[in-house]
Design a protein around this motif. Structure first.
Motif, short mmCIF file in Angstrom:
data_model
loop_
_atom_site.label_atom_id
_atom_site.label_comp_id
_atom_site.label_asym_id
_atom_site.label_seq_id
_atom_site.Cartn_x
_atom_site.Cartn_y
_atom_site.Cartn_z
N ALA A 92 -6.14 -13.32 4.41
CA ALA A 92 -7.45 -12.78 4.42
C ALA A 92 -7.82 -12.97 6.04
N GLY A 93 -8.00 -11.87 6.67
CA GLY A 93 -8.65 -11.82 8.14
C GLY A 93 -7.47 -11.81 9.19
N ALA A 94 -6.19 -11.68 8.48
CA ALA A 94 -5.01 -11.68 9.42
C ALA A 94 -3.88 -10.78 8.80
N ALA A 95 -4.30 -9.87 8.14
CA ALA A 95 -3.47 -9.14 7.44
C ALA A 95 -2.75 -7.89 8.39
N ASN A 96 -1.46 -7.56 7.82
CA ASN A 96 -0.78 -6.47 8.12
C ASN A 96 -1.32 -5.31 7.21
N VAL A 97 -1.65 -4.19 7.64
CA VAL A 97 -2.05 -3.16 6.69
C VAL A 97 -1.34 -1.90 6.78
N TYR A 98 -0.83 -1.43 5.59
CA TYR A 98 -0.06 -0.28 5.70
C TYR A 98 -0.35 0.69 4.58
N VAL A 99 -0.79 1.90 5.13
CA VAL A 99 -1.46 2.81 4.30
C VAL A 99 -0.66 4.14 4.07
N ALA A 100 -0.42 4.75 3.07
CA ALA A 100 0.53 5.76 2.81
C ALA A 100 -0.25 7.18 2.78
N GLY A 101 0.14 8.14 3.62
CA GLY A 101 -0.96 9.24 3.94
C GLY A 101 -0.27 10.50 3.05
N ASP A 102 -1.08 11.13 2.55
CA ASP A 102 -0.78 12.59 1.97
C ASP A 102 0.11 13.58 2.82
N SER A 103 -0.22 13.33 4.39
CA SER A 103 0.27 14.27 5.33
C SER A 103 1.64 13.82 5.69
N GLY A 104 2.36 12.70 5.11
CA GLY A 104 3.57 12.28 5.39
C GLY A 104 3.45 11.16 6.56
#
Length: 321
Positions: A143-155
């Motif tokens: 928490a507070g030091a995360a790597n965040v990966y987000v999958a987009g609908d645009s590829g």
């Protein structure tokens, strides 16, 4: 954490619980498989798209920005409207390695970070002013030091190595530009994605991606469980589940239902769910159909002290392990 360190994966349980599940004997696994699934009462009729275990128990996200929490007295509503309050549907959720922050993403660029300990919510929506739909999220680190990966609908895959802070977001188009349906990581910067062009890709640094399959699959891919570079499960259309062992893909045909999610723990026990209430249990390398008290579409599943699947109309089905 180093990139080699195992972490809590997308739509799964905390590490301690996962280790306990991995230690189940064959008899214990068979006993859990024979336990009936039951419908739990929930305070919403909105479709629930994802579910994950946190340090404070299971949480589910869904339509109109709904966030639910499973308490000792049952499922309760935590949030309506999503991180922006605009009611954008939430499609994906994941939890930090320490179990203290639940991240969720959804329609129109929605991204939220919810502290399950304090109940506080941070809005990270529209990174880089992007308001496309986000289908899934994976987070690694505490928490507070995360790597965040987000999958987009645009590829595009959007990522931040600094806890989603403004001006730290970047993006990459890993493949053809087809929508990315699911993302899961087994290490800080090591994981897998599947896209709408029947492609599976992996990364070792969180930024560059390499295709590892699947040739001639002939079905769409909807879910991915990344437990290591040589241990990946993919769920897809036509009842198909595929397993990568580092050398080859092994297909399993469970039937006709599109399988929207798959979760497999260390030790090889797993679950996959899909259309028409379809739910299959993986034990001793074989997928077996489970009887469920619903014909509604199931969207996601997680394993834990109580296995949980969620779906259409606010549906939650549970099985005590």
């Amino acid at each position: 954490m180093s990139s080699e360190t195992s972490h809590i994966t997308r739509r799964t349980i905390l590490q301690a619980t996962g280790a306990a599940l991995a230690g189940l004997s064959a008899a214990g696994a068979a006993s859990a498989r024979d336990t009936p699934w039951t419908v739990a009462e929930t305070p919403t009729d909105r479709t629930l798209y994802d579910v994950a275990y946190t340090d404070a128990g299971a949480h589910a996200v869904g339509g109109a920005g709904t966030l639910l929490s499973r308490t000792a007295t049952g499922w309760q509503r935590v949030l309506d409207g999503g991180p922006t309050g605009n009611g954008n549907a939430l499609y994906g959720a994941d939890v930090t390695d320490d179990g203290k922050r639940l991240w969720f993403v959804g329609a129109s660029g929605a991204i939220g970070e919810y502290d399950v300990t304090t109940g506080s919510l941070r809005d990270h929506s529209a990174p880089m002013d992007v308001t496309n739909n986000f289908n899934d999220v994976a987070v690694t680190g505490d928490a507070g030091a995360a790597n965040v990966y987000v999958a987009g609908d645009s590829g595009k895959l959007y990522y931040s190595f600094e806890n989603g802070e403004s001006e730290t977001w970047e993006y990459v188009t890993p493949a053809s530009g087809s929508n990315i349906n699911a993302v899961d990581f087994h290490g800080d910067r090591r994981g897998h994605i599947v896209d709408g062009n029947k492609t599976v890709l992996h990364t070792r640094d969180g930024e560059t991606w390499t295709k590892i399959g699947l040739a001639d699959a002939n079905v769409n891919f909807y879910g991915v469980d990344s437990d290591g570079p040589d241990d990946v499960h993919v769920s897809g259309g036509g009842g198909m589940v595929f397993h990568w062992d580092g050398a080859e893909w092994t297909p399993s045909d469970t039937g006709d239902a599109d399988l929207r999610d798959v979760e497999v723990s260390a030790g090889g026990a797993g679950l996959t769910v899909g259309g028409g209430g379809a739910l299959y249990d993986l034990t001793d390398g074989t997928w077996r159909q489970q009887s469920t008290p619903t014909g509604a579409n199931l969207k996601a599943v997680t394993r834990g002290p109580i296995d949980i699947a969620v779906g259409a109309g606010g549906l939650v089905v549970e099985r005590r392990t």
